[in-house]
Design a protein around this motif. Structure first.
Motif, PDB file in Angstrom:
ATOM      1  N   LYS A 172      13.629  45.139   6.081  1.00 50.91           N
ATOM      2  CA  LYS A 172      12.201  45.342   5.828  1.00 50.91           C
ATOM      3  C   LYS A 172      11.669  46.604   6.501  1.00 50.91           C
ATOM      4  O   LYS A 172      10.763  47.261   5.987  1.00 50.91           O
ATOM      5  CB  LYS A 172      11.405  44.132   6.334  1.00 50.91           C
ATOM      6  N   PHE A 173      12.233  46.911   7.673  1.00 48.10           N
ATOM      7  CA  PHE A 173      11.734  48.049   8.451  1.00 48.10           C
ATOM      8  C   PHE A 173      12.922  48.936   8.843  1.00 48.10           C
ATOM      9  O   PHE A 173      13.327  48.964  10.010  1.00 48.10           O
ATOM     10  CB  PHE A 173      10.991  47.558   9.695  1.00 48.10           C
ATOM     11  N   PRO A 174      13.487  49.658   7.878  1.00 44.95           N
ATOM     12  CA  PRO A 174      14.739  50.400   8.122  1.00 44.95           C
ATOM     13  C   PRO A 174      14.630  51.514   9.149  1.00 44.95           C
ATOM     14  O   PRO A 174      15.646  51.933   9.710  1.00 44.95           O
ATOM     15  CB  PRO A 174      15.091  50.956   6.736  1.00 44.95           C
ATOM     16  N   ASN A 175      13.427  51.992   9.415  1.00 47.84           N
ATOM     17  CA  ASN A 175      13.265  53.095  10.369  1.00 47.84           C
ATOM     18  C   ASN A 175      12.689  52.636  11.707  1.00 47.84           C
ATOM     19  O   ASN A 175      12.219  53.460  12.498  1.00 47.84           O
ATOM     20  CB  ASN A 175      12.360  54.177   9.762  1.00 47.84           C
ATOM     21  N   ASN A 176      12.748  51.335  11.959  1.00 47.45           N
ATOM     22  CA  ASN A 176      12.173  50.797  13.189  1.00 47.45           C
ATOM     23  C   ASN A 176      13.086  51.113  14.376  1.00 47.45           C
ATOM     24  O   ASN A 176      14.191  50.582  14.495  1.00 47.45           O
ATOM     25  CB  ASN A 176      11.980  49.283  13.052  1.00 47.45           C
ATOM     26  N   ALA A 177      12.610  51.983  15.262  1.00 50.48           N
ATOM     27  CA  ALA A 177      13.429  52.447  16.389  1.00 50.48           C
ATOM     28  C   ALA A 177      13.754  51.318  17.365  1.00 50.48           C
ATOM     29  O   ALA A 177      14.858  51.265  17.924  1.00 50.48           O
ATOM     30  CB  ALA A 177      12.713  53.579  17.115  1.00 50.48           C
ATOM     31  N   LYS A 178      12.807  50.398  17.575  1.00 51.72           N
ATOM     32  CA  LYS A 178      13.043  49.309  18.525  1.00 51.72           C
ATOM     33  C   LYS A 178      14.119  48.358  18.015  1.00 51.72           C
ATOM     34  O   LYS A 178      14.940  47.866  18.791  1.00 51.72           O
ATOM     35  CB  LYS A 178      11.743  48.560  18.795  1.00 51.72           C
ATOM     36  N   GLU A 202      23.891  57.362  16.662  1.00 54.70           N
ATOM     37  CA  GLU A 202      22.876  57.398  15.604  1.00 54.70           C
ATOM     38  C   GLU A 202      21.481  57.578  16.197  1.00 54.70           C
ATOM     39  O   GLU A 202      20.671  58.364  15.690  1.00 54.70           O
ATOM     40  CB  GLU A 202      22.940  56.101  14.791  1.00 54.70           C
ATOM     41  N   GLN A 203      21.214  56.853  17.292  1.00 54.63           N
ATOM     42  CA  GLN A 203      19.909  56.983  17.945  1.00 54.63           C
ATOM     43  C   GLN A 203      19.725  58.378  18.535  1.00 54.63           C
ATOM     44  O   GLN A 203      18.637  58.960  18.462  1.00 54.63           O
ATOM     45  CB  GLN A 203      19.769  55.934  19.045  1.00 54.63           C
ATOM     46  N   LEU A 204      20.793  58.929  19.109  1.00 57.72           N
ATOM     47  CA  LEU A 204      20.699  60.258  19.709  1.00 57.72           C
ATOM     48  C   LEU A 204      20.536  61.349  18.655  1.00 57.72           C
ATOM     49  O   LEU A 204      19.916  62.382  18.911  1.00 57.72           O
ATOM     50  CB  LEU A 204      21.930  60.533  20.574  1.00 57.72           C
ATOM     51  N   ALA A 205      21.071  61.108  17.471  1.00 59.61           N
ATOM     52  CA  ALA A 205      20.880  62.070  16.385  1.00 59.61           C
ATOM     53  C   ALA A 205      19.404  62.144  15.998  1.00 59.61           C
ATOM     54  O   ALA A 205      18.893  63.206  15.645  1.00 59.61           O
ATOM     55  CB  ALA A 205      21.728  61.673  15.179  1.00 59.61           C
ATOM     56  N   LYS A 206      18.730  61.000  16.110  1.00 58.10           N
ATOM     57  CA  LYS A 206      17.305  60.960  15.777  1.00 58.10           C
ATOM     58  C   LYS A 206      16.430  61.379  16.954  1.00 58.10           C
ATOM     59  O   LYS A 206      15.361  61.955  16.771  1.00 58.10           O
ATOM     60  CB  LYS A 206      16.924  59.548  15.323  1.00 58.10           C
ATOM     61  N   ASN A 207      16.892  61.047  18.155  1.00 61.32           N
ATOM     62  CA  ASN A 207      16.120  61.394  19.353  1.00 61.32           C
ATOM     63  C   ASN A 207      17.069  61.887  20.439  1.00 61.32           C
ATOM     64  O   ASN A 207      17.499  61.117  21.300  1.00 61.32           O
ATOM     65  CB  ASN A 207      15.324  60.187  19.858  1.00 61.32           C
ATOM     66  N   PRO A 208      17.403  63.175  20.413  1.00 63.16           N
ATOM     67  CA  PRO A 208      18.362  63.713  21.388  1.00 63.16           C
ATOM     68  C   PRO A 208      17.806  63.838  22.801  1.00 63.16           C
ATOM     69  O   PRO A 208      18.531  64.242  23.711  1.00 63.16           O
ATOM     70  CB  PRO A 208      18.695  65.095  20.808  1.00 63.16           C
ATOM     71  N   ASN A 209      16.544  63.482  22.991  1.00 66.18           N
ATOM     72  CA  ASN A 209      15.931  63.603  24.315  1.00 66.18           C
ATOM     73  C   ASN A 209      15.866  62.281  25.070  1.00 66.18           C
ATOM     74  O   ASN A 209      15.118  62.152  26.039  1.00 66.18           O
ATOM     75  CB  ASN A 209      14.516  64.187  24.182  1.00 66.18           C
ATOM     76  N   ASP A 210      16.655  61.313  24.639  1.00 64.73           N
ATOM     77  CA  ASP A 210      16.677  60.007  25.301  1.00 64.73           C
ATOM     78  C   ASP A 210      17.762  60.008  26.376  1.00 64.73           C
ATOM     79  O   ASP A 210      18.950  59.857  26.085  1.00 64.73           O
ATOM     80  CB  ASP A 210      16.940  58.903  24.272  1.00 64.73           C
ATOM     81  N   ALA A 211      17.349  60.175  27.623  1.00 68.52           N
ATOM     82  CA  ALA A 211      18.306  60.274  28.730  1.00 68.52           C
ATOM     83  C   ALA A 211      19.125  59.000  28.894  1.00 68.52           C
ATOM     84  O   ALA A 211      20.326  59.054  29.196  1.00 68.52           O
ATOM     85  CB  ALA A 211      17.563  60.586  30.027  1.00 68.52           C
ATOM     86  N   THR A 212      18.485  57.853  28.694  1.00 72.99           N
ATOM     87  CA  THR A 212      19.191  56.580  28.870  1.00 72.99           C
ATOM     88  C   THR A 212      20.315  56.427  27.860  1.00 72.99           C
ATOM     89  O   THR A 212      21.407  55.954  28.200  1.00 72.99           O
ATOM     90  CB  THR A 212      18.211  55.402  28.742  1.00 72.99           C
ATOM     91  N   ASN A 213      20.071  56.822  26.624  1.00 74.48           N
ATOM     92  CA  ASN A 213      21.125  56.719  25.613  1.00 74.48           C
ATOM     93  C   ASN A 213      22.278  57.678  25.900  1.00 74.48           C
ATOM     94  O   ASN A 213      23.445  57.345  25.662  1.00 74.48           O
ATOM     95  CB  ASN A 213      20.554  56.960  24.219  1.00 74.48           C
ATOM     96  N   TRP A 214      21.969  58.866  26.410  1.00 76.66           N
ATOM     97  CA  TRP A 214      23.046  59.784  26.806  1.00 76.66           C
ATOM     98  C   TRP A 214      23.873  59.166  27.933  1.00 76.66           C
ATOM     99  O   TRP A 214      25.105  59.246  27.940  1.00 76.66           O
ATOM    100  CB  TRP A 214      22.475  61.129  27.248  1.00 76.66           C
ATOM    101  N   TYR A 215      23.182  58.550  28.876  1.00 74.97           N
ATOM    102  CA  TYR A 215      23.878  57.900  29.990  1.00 74.97           C
ATOM    103  C   TYR A 215      24.768  56.760  29.486  1.00 74.97           C
ATOM    104  O   TYR A 215      25.944  56.660  29.862  1.00 74.97           O
ATOM    105  CB  TYR A 215      22.859  57.365  30.997  1.00 74.97           C
ATOM    106  N   ASN A 216      24.198  55.900  28.633  1.00 76.21           N
ATOM    107  CA  ASN A 216      24.978  54.772  28.106  1.00 76.21           C
ATOM    108  C   ASN A 216      26.185  55.254  27.304  1.00 76.21           C
ATOM    109  O   ASN A 216      27.271  54.662  27.380  1.00 76.21           O
ATOM    110  CB  ASN A 216      24.090  53.883  27.236  1.00 76.21           C
ATOM    111  N   LEU A 217      25.989  56.328  26.551  1.00 73.87           N
ATOM    112  CA  LEU A 217      27.109  56.891  25.797  1.00 73.87           C
ATOM    113  C   LEU A 217      28.185  57.392  26.759  1.00 73.87           C
ATOM    114  O   LEU A 217      29.388  57.164  26.548  1.00 73.87           O
ATOM    115  CB  LEU A 217      26.622  58.030  24.900  1.00 73.87           C
TER     116      LEU A 217
END
Length: 341
Positions: A172-178, A202-217
């Motif tokens: 229903k909400f394909p672009n829902n970031a949460k 995929e999340q980093l491709a959309k938002n490369p400024n997410d420090a937490t996702n870079w850390y988790n990766l």
């Protein structure tokens, strides 16, 4: 991962029904009790009162699920996850969106805008004492229901159930970031690391400024020798975006040093019979520690009260033979240990 944060202002309702007086009295009493408890942050007491309002309304022909939503929200805020999950699941499965139509009119004499139910609103159109008849739809909260239920299930360590809800929500909400973020977390909780890593990318491709996702990766990449350098780059990117990211510095240190316990064991095994090979391992170890030194110093700079940071930095100074710094870190280590007692 992010913790569940819930919050929504609940607005008290004015009940006007063409029903028996005792029903209205019960509704008014339950509504007051619910709102008083909610506003006092006594969410455990508010939840059953919202359910009571819903039941009274339903018994009199009004299936207003908004009050079950309020009940689910209150249970969640009271950390009563099982009850909250059940209510949110029922709401999601029922197709509830929270969209309501409000009906208003203005009293000509006072100029006051009043809220009316539809039947009364229709009748008042014939009353010359009212004007400015308007309708308005409240926004949908359906996406929030999916987000909150997903978070509740993840907090309850039910990743497989969460994935069912998340995937249904993403239709229903394909672009829902949460929901995308929750999906990534659910993959990790369920042990599906490949999908977890894919989700992070995929999340980093959309938002490369997410420090937490870079850390988790970086954490995931550091688990595989073939992607160690990628992990270092990910941790560095996290620090670039968040300069005080202590955990990223910590993992830079550990990833750069590698499995030091195994290296030390190998050195000890070779010392007697193959001293030259042992020396090569010692030199390589010292080189790795030297490379890790600036990261350890960065870690200590952003977390000067972390005994782990101090101890690690001390050990690196030992290996790199910086005796003055070893003394300094020993003193700091003793200071922090004493303060912790």
């Amino acid at each position: 991962m992010k913790k569940l944060i819930l919050g929504m202002a609940i607005v008290a309702s004015a009940f006007v029904f063409g029903q028996k007086g005792d029903v209205n009295a019960q509704l008014q009493a339950a509504n007051k009790a619910a709102m008083d408890a909610y506003n006092a942050k006594n969410y455990a007491a508010a939840a059953p009162k919202f359910v009571e309002i819903y039941d009274l309304l339903k018994a009199n022909g009004q299936d207003n699920k908004m009050y079950m939503y309020y009940a689910g929200l209150s249970h969640a805020l009271a950390n009563n996850s099982d009850a909250s999950i059940k209510i949110y699941t029922d709401l999601v499965n029922s197709g509830f969106t929270g969209v309501e139509t409000t009906y208003t009119a203005k009293e000509k004499k006072s100029g006051q805008v009043v809220n009316l139910d539809k039947a009364t609103w229709d009748l008042m159109k014939k009353n010359s004492e009212y004007s400015d008849f308007k309708t308005e739809q409240t926004p949908s909260i359906e996406h929030e229901l999916y987000e909150t239920l997903s978070s509740l299930l993840l907090n309850a360590k039910k990743p497989n159930e969460a994935l069912v809800i998340i995937e249904k929500g993403l239709v229903k909400f394909p672009n829902n970031a949460k929901l995308k973020e929750a999906q990534t977390t659910a993959y990790l909780q369920s042990g599906n690391t490949d999908k977890f890593i894919s989700g992070l990318k995929e999340q980093l491709a959309k938002n490369p400024n997410d420090a937490t996702n870079w850390y988790n990766l970086g954490v995931m990449q550091s688990k595989t020798p073939a992607t160690t350098n990628d992990a270092l780059d990910s941790f560095k990117k996290a620090i670039e975006l968040k300069p005080d990211f202590a955990e990223a510095y910590q993992n830079l240190v550990y990833t750069t040093i590698g499995d030091d316990g195994k290296v030390v064991a190998d050195i000890n095994a070779l010392r007697k019979d193959k001293p030259d090979e042992a020396s090569k391992l010692i030199d390589a170890r010292r080189e790795r520690f030297a490379k890790a030194l600036p990261f350890a110093e960065g870690w200590y700079k952003v977390a000067p009260k972390s005994i782990d940071a101090v101890t690690t930095l001390k050990e690196i100074y030992v290996v790199t033979k910086n005796n003055e710094k070893v003394k300094e870190m020993k003193a700091k280590e003793a200071e922090l240990s004493a303060a912790a007692k």
